[in-house]
Design a protein around this motif. Structure first.
Motif, PDB file in Angstrom:
ATOM      1  N   GLU A 166      48.210  -4.909  23.934  1.00 14.55           N
ATOM      2  CA  GLU A 166      47.799  -4.688  22.545  1.00 14.55           C
ATOM      3  C   GLU A 166      47.593  -3.207  22.255  1.00 14.55           C
ATOM      4  OE1 GLU A 166      47.076  -6.956  19.987  1.00 14.55           O
ATOM      5  OE2 GLU A 166      47.929  -8.515  21.258  1.00 14.55           O
ATOM      6  N   SER A 167      47.879  -2.847  21.029  1.00 15.11           N
ATOM      7  CA  SER A 167      47.520  -1.509  20.556  1.00 15.11           C
ATOM      8  C   SER A 167      46.377  -1.676  19.557  1.00 15.11           C
ATOM      9  CB  SER A 167      48.728  -0.818  19.923  1.00 15.11           C
ATOM     10  OG  SER A 167      49.259  -1.594  18.881  1.00 15.11           O
ATOM     11  N   ALA A 168      45.715  -0.574  19.220  1.00 13.39           N
ATOM     12  CA  ALA A 168      44.578  -0.617  18.304  1.00 13.39           C
ATOM     13  C   ALA A 168      44.999  -1.258  16.990  1.00 13.39           C
ATOM     14  CB  ALA A 168      44.051   0.794  18.076  1.00 13.39           C
ATOM     15  N   PRO A 169      44.169  -2.100  16.412  1.00 13.84           N
ATOM     16  CA  PRO A 169      42.759  -2.294  16.722  1.00 13.84           C
ATOM     17  C   PRO A 169      42.502  -3.315  17.830  1.00 13.84           C
ATOM     18  CG  PRO A 169      43.295  -3.579  14.800  1.00 13.84           C
ATOM     19  CD  PRO A 169      44.551  -2.838  15.191  1.00 13.84           C
ATOM     20  N   GLY A 170      43.556  -3.824  18.451  1.00 15.14           N
ATOM     21  CA  GLY A 170      43.383  -4.757  19.560  1.00 15.14           C
ATOM     22  C   GLY A 170      43.087  -4.029  20.859  1.00 15.14           C
ATOM     23  N   ARG A 171      42.954  -4.808  21.908  1.00 17.09           N
ATOM     24  CA  ARG A 171      42.593  -4.254  23.219  1.00 17.09           C
ATOM     25  C   ARG A 171      43.132  -5.178  24.297  1.00 17.09           C
ATOM     26  NH1 ARG A 171      36.810  -4.740  25.998  1.00 17.09           N
ATOM     27  NH2 ARG A 171      36.984  -3.091  27.543  1.00 17.09           N
ATOM     28  N   THR A 172      43.597  -4.602  25.402  1.00 19.89           N
ATOM     29  CA  THR A 172      43.981  -5.368  26.585  1.00 19.89           C
ATOM     30  C   THR A 172      43.163  -4.832  27.753  1.00 19.89           C
ATOM     31  OG1 THR A 172      46.216  -5.700  25.738  1.00 19.89           O
ATOM     32  CG2 THR A 172      45.894  -6.072  28.093  1.00 19.89           C
ATOM     33  N   VAL A 173      42.646  -5.752  28.567  1.00 17.03           N
ATOM     34  CA  VAL A 173      41.835  -5.376  29.721  1.00 17.03           C
ATOM     35  C   VAL A 173      42.411  -6.003  30.984  1.00 17.03           C
ATOM     36  CG1 VAL A 173      39.718  -5.124  28.363  1.00 17.03           C
ATOM     37  CG2 VAL A 173      40.224  -7.323  29.459  1.00 17.03           C
ATOM     38  N   VAL A 174      41.972  -5.492  32.108  1.00 16.76           N
ATOM     39  CA  VAL A 174      42.291  -6.088  33.404  1.00 16.76           C
ATOM     40  C   VAL A 174      41.003  -6.330  34.162  1.00 16.76           C
ATOM     41  CG1 VAL A 174      44.643  -5.212  33.684  1.00 16.76           C
ATOM     42  CG2 VAL A 174      42.731  -3.785  34.384  1.00 16.76           C
ATOM     43  N   PRO A 192      42.221  -8.702  16.119  1.00 20.58           N
ATOM     44  CA  PRO A 192      42.142  -9.531  14.913  1.00 20.58           C
ATOM     45  C   PRO A 192      43.113 -10.701  14.978  1.00 20.58           C
ATOM     46  CG  PRO A 192      42.742  -7.250  14.357  1.00 20.58           C
ATOM     47  CD  PRO A 192      42.695  -7.352  15.835  1.00 20.58           C
ATOM     48  N   ASN A 193      42.673 -11.862  14.492  1.00 16.44           N
ATOM     49  CA  ASN A 193      43.542 -13.027  14.480  1.00 16.44           C
ATOM     50  C   ASN A 193      44.646 -12.876  13.438  1.00 16.44           C
ATOM     51  OD1 ASN A 193      44.246 -15.734  15.347  1.00 16.44           O
ATOM     52  ND2 ASN A 193      43.523 -16.397  13.344  1.00 16.44           N
ATOM     53  N   ARG A 194      44.317 -12.307  12.300  1.00 16.77           N
ATOM     54  CA  ARG A 194      45.267 -12.100  11.207  1.00 16.77           C
ATOM     55  C   ARG A 194      45.047 -10.693  10.651  1.00 16.77           C
ATOM     56  NH1 ARG A 194      49.160 -14.615  11.608  1.00 16.77           N
ATOM     57  NH2 ARG A 194      49.666 -14.241   9.468  1.00 16.77           N
ATOM     58  N   PRO A 195      46.026 -10.145   9.976  1.00 19.80           N
ATOM     59  CA  PRO A 195      45.828  -8.832   9.342  1.00 19.80           C
ATOM     60  C   PRO A 195      45.079  -8.966   8.015  1.00 19.80           C
ATOM     61  CG  PRO A 195      48.060  -9.612   8.956  1.00 19.80           C
ATOM     62  CD  PRO A 195      47.397 -10.626   9.857  1.00 19.80           C
ATOM     63  N   GLY A 196      44.785  -7.845   7.428  1.00 20.26           N
ATOM     64  CA  GLY A 196      44.237  -7.807   6.073  1.00 20.26           C
ATOM     65  C   GLY A 196      42.973  -8.614   5.899  1.00 20.26           C
ATOM     66  N   TRP A 226      33.218  -8.198  23.430  1.00 19.25           N
ATOM     67  CA  TRP A 226      33.943  -7.142  22.721  1.00 19.25           C
ATOM     68  C   TRP A 226      34.113  -7.528  21.250  1.00 19.25           C
ATOM     69  CZ3 TRP A 226      38.546  -6.991  20.007  1.00 19.25           C
ATOM     70  CH2 TRP A 226      38.984  -5.719  19.622  1.00 19.25           C
ATOM     71  N   SER A 227      34.465  -8.784  20.993  1.00 16.72           N
ATOM     72  CA  SER A 227      34.666  -9.243  19.620  1.00 16.72           C
ATOM     73  C   SER A 227      33.378  -9.128  18.818  1.00 16.72           C
ATOM     74  CB  SER A 227      35.170 -10.691  19.611  1.00 16.72           C
ATOM     75  OG  SER A 227      36.434 -10.776  20.237  1.00 16.72           O
TER      76      SER A 227
END
Length: 161
Positions: free
Chosen positions: A45-53, A68-72, A104-105
């Motif tokens: 994911e890119s911002a505003p999302g996030r990927t972790v390990v 985010p689940n959906r945009p806007g 995080w959410s």
């Protein structure tokens, strides 16, 4: 176990279990036969999302993505997914990654978390999410073509934050 932001350098450790899990055909509706570069576009994911390990002793045991689940006007509700390397199952990796998605959410200001497609026969994931306060809002019948079970339902799950 440490959970940290994923970097491009982590992708070679993520892709083998990502590919194995997707190709098994039981839990994710990603396209089959994805190359490493194609799969990276689906997972990292890119911002505003996030990927972790999740890492232990220098080994990546699992990964999660969230955002985010959906945009806007739907961006106030989050979503997430996680995968655990089958070699690391049973060590609490999934629960730790799920907790990271929730925390995080919450910190990012989402009002809730919605999962659009939890395969009903993925009993481990359904049990984990329920134990963390998610509820099944609806099940779309026969929406997932399981390699082992044929067409099974997909749960829409939700947790208010």
């Amino acid at each position: 176990m440490e959970i940290r932001d994923a970097t491009d350098a982590d992708w070679p450790a993520i892709y083998p279990f990502f590919s194995a899990i997707v190709e098994a055909g039981e839990t994710y509706a990603f396209p089959l036969g994805l190359t490493s570069d194609e799969a990276k576009g689906w997972w990292m994911e890119s911002a505003p999302g996030r990927t972790v390990v999740a890492v232990a002793d220098g080994v990546v045991w699992g990964s999660a993505k969230m955002g985010p689940n959906r945009p806007g006007r739907g961006a106030h509700i989050g979503t997430g997914s996680f995968m655990v390397d089958p070699a690391a199952q049973g060590r609490g990796v999934g629960r730790a990654l799920a907790g990271e998605v929730i925390e995080w959410s919450r910190a990012a200001g989402f009002a809730g978390i919605q999962f659009n497609a939890v395969v009903e026969t993925n009993r481990g994931a359904v049990h984990l999410w329920r134990s963390l306060g998610f509820e099944v809002l609806a099940t779309v019948p026969e929406a997932f073509d399981s390699a082992a079970h044929g067409r099974v339902g997909l749960h829409v799950m939700y947790k208010k934050l």
